[in-house]
Design a protein around this motif. Structure first.
Motif, mmCIF file in Angstrom:
data_model
loop_
_atom_site.group_PDB
_atom_site.id
_atom_site.type_symbol
_atom_site.label_atom_id
_atom_site.label_comp_id
_atom_site.label_asym_id
_atom_site.label_seq_id
_atom_site.Cartn_x
_atom_site.Cartn_y
_atom_site.Cartn_z
ATOM 1 N N ALA A 181 -14.761 4.513 -36.568
ATOM 2 C CA ALA A 181 -14.443 3.971 -35.243
ATOM 3 C C ALA A 181 -14.872 4.911 -34.128
ATOM 4 N N ILE A 182 -15.559 4.354 -33.151
ATOM 5 C CA ILE A 182 -15.796 5.054 -31.892
ATOM 6 C C ILE A 182 -14.640 4.644 -30.993
ATOM 7 N N VAL A 183 -13.903 5.636 -30.503
ATOM 8 C CA VAL A 183 -12.634 5.331 -29.847
ATOM 9 C C VAL A 183 -12.642 5.773 -28.383
ATOM 10 N N TYR A 184 -12.233 4.866 -27.524
ATOM 11 C CA TYR A 184 -12.133 5.143 -26.090
ATOM 12 C C TYR A 184 -10.699 4.919 -25.635
ATOM 13 N N GLU A 185 -10.254 5.765 -24.707
ATOM 14 C CA GLU A 185 -9.033 5.426 -23.968
ATOM 15 C C GLU A 185 -9.481 4.668 -22.724
ATOM 16 N N VAL A 186 -8.873 3.505 -22.513
ATOM 17 C CA VAL A 186 -9.291 2.659 -21.385
ATOM 18 C C VAL A 186 -8.077 2.106 -20.655
ATOM 19 N N ARG A 187 -8.330 1.706 -19.424
ATOM 20 C CA ARG A 187 -7.340 0.957 -18.659
ATOM 21 C C ARG A 187 -7.750 -0.505 -18.668
ATOM 22 N N ALA A 188 -6.750 -1.363 -18.677
ATOM 23 C CA ALA A 188 -7.043 -2.797 -18.653
ATOM 24 C C ALA A 188 -5.942 -3.487 -17.881
ATOM 25 N N SER A 189 -6.324 -4.571 -17.165
ATOM 26 C CA SER A 189 -5.278 -5.314 -16.471
ATOM 27 C C SER A 189 -4.853 -6.510 -17.299
ATOM 28 N N GLY A 190 -3.527 -6.638 -17.418
ATOM 29 C CA GLY A 190 -2.940 -7.705 -18.216
ATOM 30 C C GLY A 190 -2.856 -8.996 -17.441
ATOM 31 N N PRO A 191 -2.030 -9.939 -17.845
ATOM 32 C CA PRO A 191 -1.086 -9.786 -18.953
ATOM 33 C C PRO A 191 -1.787 -9.665 -20.310
ATOM 34 N N PHE A 192 -1.091 -9.015 -21.248
ATOM 35 C CA PHE A 192 -1.604 -8.847 -22.601
ATOM 36 C C PHE A 192 -0.921 -9.880 -23.484
ATOM 37 N N THR A 193 -1.713 -10.762 -24.085
ATOM 38 C CA THR A 193 -1.123 -11.781 -24.960
ATOM 39 C C THR A 193 -1.912 -11.841 -26.264
ATOM 40 N N ALA A 194 -1.246 -12.218 -27.330
ATOM 41 C CA ALA A 194 -1.914 -12.324 -28.634
ATOM 42 C C ALA A 194 -2.803 -13.563 -28.633
ATOM 43 N N CYS A 195 -4.125 -13.348 -28.662
ATOM 44 C CA CYS A 195 -5.075 -14.458 -28.621
ATOM 45 C C CYS A 195 -5.911 -14.451 -29.907
ATOM 46 N N ALA A 196 -6.686 -15.528 -30.093
ATOM 47 C CA ALA A 196 -7.631 -15.637 -31.212
ATOM 48 C C ALA A 196 -6.956 -15.247 -32.520
ATOM 49 N N GLU A 197 -7.532 -14.257 -33.230
ATOM 50 C CA GLU A 197 -7.003 -13.944 -34.572
ATOM 51 C C GLU A 197 -5.833 -12.968 -34.539
ATOM 52 N N ILE A 198 -5.367 -12.623 -33.328
ATOM 53 C CA ILE A 198 -4.241 -11.685 -33.235
ATOM 54 C C ILE A 198 -2.922 -12.447 -33.313
ATOM 55 N N GLU A 199 -2.040 -11.976 -34.217
ATOM 56 C CA GLU A 199 -0.764 -12.656 -34.418
ATOM 57 C C GLU A 199 0.370 -11.954 -33.686
ATOM 58 N N ALA A 200 0.256 -10.630 -33.526
ATOM 59 C CA ALA A 200 1.356 -9.896 -32.888
ATOM 60 C C ALA A 200 0.836 -8.670 -32.160
ATOM 61 N N LEU A 201 1.539 -8.321 -31.085
ATOM 62 C CA LEU A 201 1.256 -7.111 -30.299
ATOM 63 C C LEU A 201 2.478 -6.217 -30.374
ATOM 64 N N GLN A 202 2.254 -4.931 -30.231
ATOM 65 C CA GLN A 202 3.383 -4.004 -30.204
ATOM 66 C C GLN A 202 3.005 -2.793 -29.362
ATOM 67 N N TRP A 203 3.884 -2.418 -28.423
ATOM 68 C CA TRP A 203 3.702 -1.177 -27.666
ATOM 69 C C TRP A 203 4.482 -0.094 -28.403
ATOM 70 N N VAL A 204 3.792 0.957 -28.809
ATOM 71 C CA VAL A 204 4.380 1.949 -29.707
ATOM 72 C C VAL A 204 4.435 3.319 -29.041
ATOM 73 N N ASP A 205 5.581 3.999 -29.222
ATOM 74 C CA ASP A 205 5.678 5.391 -28.777
ATOM 75 C C ASP A 205 4.871 6.239 -29.761
ATOM 76 N N PRO A 206 3.786 6.872 -29.307
ATOM 77 C CA PRO A 206 2.918 7.578 -30.261
ATOM 78 C C PRO A 206 3.626 8.732 -30.967
ATOM 79 N N ALA A 207 4.660 9.270 -30.341
ATOM 80 C CA ALA A 207 5.393 10.378 -30.968
ATOM 81 C C ALA A 207 6.387 9.873 -32.004
ATOM 82 N N GLN A 208 6.801 8.602 -31.878
ATOM 83 C CA GLN A 208 7.815 8.049 -32.787
ATOM 84 C C GLN A 208 7.483 6.618 -33.136
#
Ligand SMILES: Nc1nc2c([nH]c(=O)n2[C@@H]2O[C@H](COP(=O)(O)OP(=O)(O)OP(=O)(O)O)[C@@H](O)[C@H]2O)c(=O)[nH]1
Length: 145
Positions: free
Chosen positions: A96-123
């Motif tokens: 994977a080539i990985v970028y940190e990016v900004r994006a404007s929402g809203p963020f919704t599960a579309c197409a083949e995505i079934e679920a979204l989750q905002w995760v605390d990277p430390a926990q």
């Protein structure tokens, strides 16, 4: 194909090449997605299409398809190239080539995505998370003291 070529082809794992995105919210949580039928959460992103002009074009297209959001090319930060066992293709390696990016929402599960989750990277807790994200990408997002 000669014997040596045949042997190395059999031994070499297939590589799945993708561009992946790290999107952080105001609380420092990182967005993960789970595809339909998959067990684990992973970064949004995907494989390059023939019509894509560059990696950021691939990423913007995938983010729009999967999340319905609009990625800002300006300020995109290349974090590097990382690899791990592919989450959904047994015996394959994801690169994977990985970028940190900004994006404007809203963020919704579309197409083949079934679920979204905002995760605390430390926990990240007990959430099932693909190896690449759990071991390599989320740790990059932990704020430094
Ligand atoms: N997008 C993404 N794929 C990952 C990650 N980690 C990981 O192992 N993979 C593996 O790489 C594969 C990439 O496939 P993808 O389904 O995201 O790509 P795509 O949207 O272009 O797929 P398609 O056009 O074949 O449907 C995933 O199925 C998964 O096995 C990750 O963090 N993000």
């Amino acid at each position: 194909m000669g014997l040596h070529q045949a042997m190395s082809a059999a031994a070499a794992p297939r590589i799945v090449r993708i561009v992946a995105g790290m999107i952080r919210n105001d609380q420092g949580r990182v967005l993960l997605v789970r595809k339909r039928g998959a067990e684990v959460f992973q970064q949004p992103g995907g494989k390059r299409d023939a019509g894509d002009q560059d990696d950021l074009h691939t990423l913007a297209r995938e983010l729009k398809e999967e999340l319905g959001c609009t990625m800002q090319r300006d300020g995109a930060q290349l974090l590097g190239c990382f690899s791990a066992s592919a989450a959904n293709e047994p015996g394959c390696v994801v690169e994977a080539i990985v970028y940190e990016v900004r994006a404007s929402g809203p963020f919704t599960a579309c197409a083949e995505i079934e679920a979204l989750q905002w995760v605390d990277p430390a926990q990240p807790g007990d959430l099932p998370i693909a190896q690449l994200s759990r071991e390599q990408l989320l740790p990059l997002m932990i704020p430094k003291p």
